[in-house]
Design a protein around this motif. Structure first.
Motif, PDB file in Angstrom:
ATOM      1  N   SER A   1     -50.231 -15.527  53.461  1.00 28.78           N
ATOM      2  CA  SER A   1     -51.233 -14.524  53.825  1.00 28.78           C
ATOM      3  C   SER A   1     -50.747 -13.603  54.931  1.00 28.78           C
ATOM      4  O   SER A   1     -51.171 -12.446  55.019  1.00 28.78           O
ATOM      5  CB  SER A   1     -52.532 -15.216  54.270  1.00 28.78           C
ATOM      6  OG  SER A   1     -52.275 -16.082  55.364  1.00 28.78           O
ATOM      7  N   GLU A   2     -49.855 -14.088  55.793  1.00 28.00           N
ATOM      8  CA  GLU A   2     -49.394 -13.292  56.924  1.00 28.00           C
ATOM      9  C   GLU A   2     -48.374 -12.261  56.455  1.00 28.00           C
ATOM     10  O   GLU A   2     -47.435 -12.593  55.729  1.00 28.00           O
ATOM     11  CB  GLU A   2     -48.777 -14.229  57.970  1.00 28.00           C
ATOM     12  CG  GLU A   2     -48.720 -13.660  59.372  1.00 28.00           C
ATOM     13  CD  GLU A   2     -47.480 -12.824  59.589  1.00 28.00           C
ATOM     14  OE1 GLU A   2     -47.590 -11.754  60.216  1.00 28.00           O
ATOM     15  OE2 GLU A   2     -46.411 -13.228  59.105  1.00 28.00           O
ATOM     16  N   PRO A   3     -48.537 -10.979  56.820  1.00 26.37           N
ATOM     17  CA  PRO A   3     -47.667  -9.914  56.283  1.00 26.37           C
ATOM     18  C   PRO A   3     -46.185 -10.154  56.521  1.00 26.37           C
ATOM     19  O   PRO A   3     -45.373  -9.963  55.612  1.00 26.37           O
ATOM     20  CB  PRO A   3     -48.149  -8.656  57.009  1.00 26.37           C
ATOM     21  CG  PRO A   3     -49.517  -8.963  57.468  1.00 26.37           C
ATOM     22  CD  PRO A   3     -49.580 -10.439  57.702  1.00 26.37           C
TER      23      PRO A   3
ATOM     24  N   VAL B   1     -36.480  -8.923  60.491  1.00 27.43           N
ATOM     25  CA  VAL B   1     -37.798  -8.380  60.153  1.00 27.43           C
ATOM     26  C   VAL B   1     -38.640  -8.209  61.413  1.00 27.43           C
ATOM     27  O   VAL B   1     -39.332  -7.196  61.581  1.00 27.43           O
ATOM     28  CB  VAL B   1     -38.505  -9.286  59.126  1.00 27.43           C
ATOM     29  CG1 VAL B   1     -39.976  -8.883  58.971  1.00 27.43           C
ATOM     30  CG2 VAL B   1     -37.798  -9.204  57.779  1.00 27.43           C
ATOM     31  N   ASP B   2     -38.600  -9.186  62.312  1.00 26.63           N
ATOM     32  CA  ASP B   2     -39.339  -9.059  63.570  1.00 26.63           C
ATOM     33  C   ASP B   2     -38.928  -7.791  64.316  1.00 26.63           C
ATOM     34  O   ASP B   2     -39.774  -7.045  64.829  1.00 26.63           O
ATOM     35  CB  ASP B   2     -39.086 -10.278  64.456  1.00 26.63           C
ATOM     36  CG  ASP B   2     -39.894 -11.488  64.026  1.00 26.63           C
ATOM     37  OD1 ASP B   2     -40.839 -11.324  63.232  1.00 26.63           O
ATOM     38  OD2 ASP B   2     -39.577 -12.602  64.479  1.00 26.63           O
ATOM     39  N   GLY B   3     -37.625  -7.551  64.381  1.00 27.26           N
ATOM     40  CA  GLY B   3     -37.136  -6.372  65.082  1.00 27.26           C
ATOM     41  C   GLY B   3     -37.538  -5.073  64.399  1.00 27.26           C
ATOM     42  O   GLY B   3     -37.932  -4.107  65.057  1.00 27.26           O
TER      43      GLY B   3
ATOM     44  N   ALA C   1     -40.631 -12.528  49.981  1.00 26.78           N
ATOM     45  CA  ALA C   1     -40.196 -11.638  48.897  1.00 26.78           C
ATOM     46  C   ALA C   1     -38.706 -11.329  49.007  1.00 26.78           C
ATOM     47  O   ALA C   1     -37.984 -11.310  48.002  1.00 26.78           O
ATOM     48  CB  ALA C   1     -41.006 -10.343  48.924  1.00 26.78           C
ATOM     49  N   ALA C   2     -38.225 -11.093  50.226  1.00 22.54           N
ATOM     50  CA  ALA C   2     -36.803 -10.790  50.418  1.00 22.54           C
ATOM     51  C   ALA C   2     -35.934 -11.988  50.061  1.00 22.54           C
ATOM     52  O   ALA C   2     -34.863 -11.835  49.453  1.00 22.54           O
ATOM     53  CB  ALA C   2     -36.549 -10.354  51.857  1.00 22.54           C
ATOM     54  N   VAL C   3     -36.373 -13.189  50.415  1.00 25.05           N
ATOM     55  CA  VAL C   3     -35.608 -14.397  50.071  1.00 25.05           C
ATOM     56  C   VAL C   3     -35.560 -14.574  48.551  1.00 25.05           C
ATOM     57  O   VAL C   3     -34.531 -14.978  47.989  1.00 25.05           O
ATOM     58  CB  VAL C   3     -36.222 -15.640  50.754  1.00 25.05           C
ATOM     59  CG1 VAL C   3     -35.625 -16.925  50.181  1.00 25.05           C
ATOM     60  CG2 VAL C   3     -35.981 -15.582  52.257  1.00 25.05           C
TER      61      VAL C   3
ATOM     62  N   THR D   1     -44.277  -5.848  47.454  1.00 21.78           N
ATOM     63  CA  THR D   1     -44.748  -6.827  48.433  1.00 21.78           C
ATOM     64  C   THR D   1     -44.184  -6.542  49.816  1.00 21.78           C
ATOM     65  O   THR D   1     -44.888  -6.640  50.832  1.00 21.78           O
ATOM     66  CB  THR D   1     -44.352  -8.250  47.989  1.00 21.78           C
ATOM     67  OG1 THR D   1     -45.006  -8.555  46.758  1.00 21.78           O
ATOM     68  CG2 THR D   1     -44.727  -9.284  49.035  1.00 21.78           C
ATOM     69  N   ILE D   2     -42.909  -6.179  49.874  1.00 19.81           N
ATOM     70  CA  ILE D   2     -42.280  -5.866  51.159  1.00 19.81           C
ATOM     71  C   ILE D   2     -42.893  -4.610  51.769  1.00 19.81           C
ATOM     72  O   ILE D   2     -43.236  -4.576  52.962  1.00 19.81           O
ATOM     73  CB  ILE D   2     -40.761  -5.718  50.988  1.00 19.81           C
ATOM     74  CG1 ILE D   2     -40.142  -7.066  50.602  1.00 19.81           C
ATOM     75  CG2 ILE D   2     -40.112  -5.169  52.259  1.00 19.81           C
ATOM     76  CD1 ILE D   2     -38.673  -7.006  50.253  1.00 19.81           C
ATOM     77  N   LEU D   3     -43.068  -3.567  50.962  1.00 23.25           N
ATOM     78  CA  LEU D   3     -43.666  -2.337  51.471  1.00 23.25           C
ATOM     79  C   LEU D   3     -45.096  -2.592  51.949  1.00 23.25           C
ATOM     80  O   LEU D   3     -45.497  -2.127  53.027  1.00 23.25           O
ATOM     81  CB  LEU D   3     -43.660  -1.256  50.383  1.00 23.25           C
ATOM     82  CG  LEU D   3     -42.302  -0.801  49.863  1.00 23.25           C
ATOM     83  CD1 LEU D   3     -42.481   0.265  48.787  1.00 23.25           C
ATOM     84  CD2 LEU D   3     -41.425  -0.263  50.980  1.00 23.25           C
ATOM     85  N   ALA D   4     -45.882  -3.314  51.143  1.00 18.51           N
ATOM     86  CA  ALA D   4     -47.272  -3.573  51.503  1.00 18.51           C
ATOM     87  C   ALA D   4     -47.364  -4.409  52.775  1.00 18.51           C
ATOM     88  O   ALA D   4     -48.230  -4.164  53.630  1.00 18.51           O
ATOM     89  CB  ALA D   4     -47.979  -4.288  50.347  1.00 18.51           C
TER      90      ALA D   4
END
Length: 234
Positions: free
Chosen positions: A83-85, A217-219, A92-94, A129-132
């Motif tokens: 649920s967490e973006p 991704v955090d960065g 999705a990337a994995v 999914t990544i964009l959203a």
């Protein structure tokens, strides 16, 4: 004596006109010789047909490669999405990474700009999914594209470096590194390299993609978020 590295023509069999058969033969040639060596003429010889027969199904080599990738990509499993973006982006990337890692030549073909327009709905849904996830985390649509693009470069680069390293078997021969890093004059000039020389192969061979991806991704998301206004003192 026939040469073992020659295409295996289908002598005595009826002409092949099925796209499924064409793609199966192309996969076999790629497995045997690599995607760079695949040509329409070689594939036609493998199938025992004329090249014009193949052109009824594919426009050229590039079209053939993308048909193969499209067929393979549709089989990539889609994991349950958190649920967490941020975690949806990572998941999705994995999934994209693991799918391409099983067929690394596809990652190399997909390094060309404009590849995304040739992907099927299965992989495009992972891109979506990544964009959203990026937009939900506070990115603009434009920033979400940059987030995906950066993740894509990281993902493809990791796959290609790991694949090429395995093919050259460098990780199995740390002596090559020790011979240089371990020389008597190296510790003074390159002390950090010298300190890990004997463990370099094992350390470099570790699979840290997911760990690095989360930090990446955090960065990316932190950079894209607007900076909160500073409180003014009265």
């Amino acid at each position: 004596m026939p040469r073992s590295n020659e295409p295996r023509g289908r002598v005595g069999r009826p002409p092949v006109t099925s796209r499924a058969q064409i793609l199966a033969a192309a996969r076999g040639l790629i497995d045997d010789y690599g995607w760079e060596k695949l040509t329409i003429r070689r594939l036609a010889a493998e199938l025992g047909v004329g090249a014009t027969t193949l052109y009824a199904h594919v426009r050229d080599k590039e079209d053939l490669l993308f048909l193969l990738i499209h067929e393979y990509a549709e089989q990539i499993p889609h994991p349950p999405l958190p649920s967490e973006p941020r975690e949806r982006i990572v998941t999705a990337a994995v999934a994209i990474h693991d799918g391409l890692a099983a067929w690394p030549w596809a990652a190399e073909v997909l390094t060309a700009d404009g590849f995304i327009a040739r992907l099927g709905d299965s992989v495009l849904s992972l891109v979506e999914t990544i964009l959203a996830g990026a937009v939900e985390d506070g990115c603009t649509p434009e920033e979400s594209v940059r987030v995906f693009r950066s993740i894509w470069y990281y993902t493809v680069g990791e796959i290609l470096v790991r694949t090429h390293s395995r093919s050259r078997r460098l990780d199995e021969h740390p002596a090559h590194l020790n011979a240089y890093f371990g020389t008597s004059n190296t510790p003074g000039r390159l002390p950090h390299l010298a300190a890990v020389a004997e463990r370099w192969g094992a350390l470099a061979g570790q699979d840290t993609y997911a760990q690095g991806l989360r930090a990446f991704v955090d960065g990316l998301l932190a950079q894209a978020r607007p900076t909160p206004p500073q409180a003014t003192s009265r």
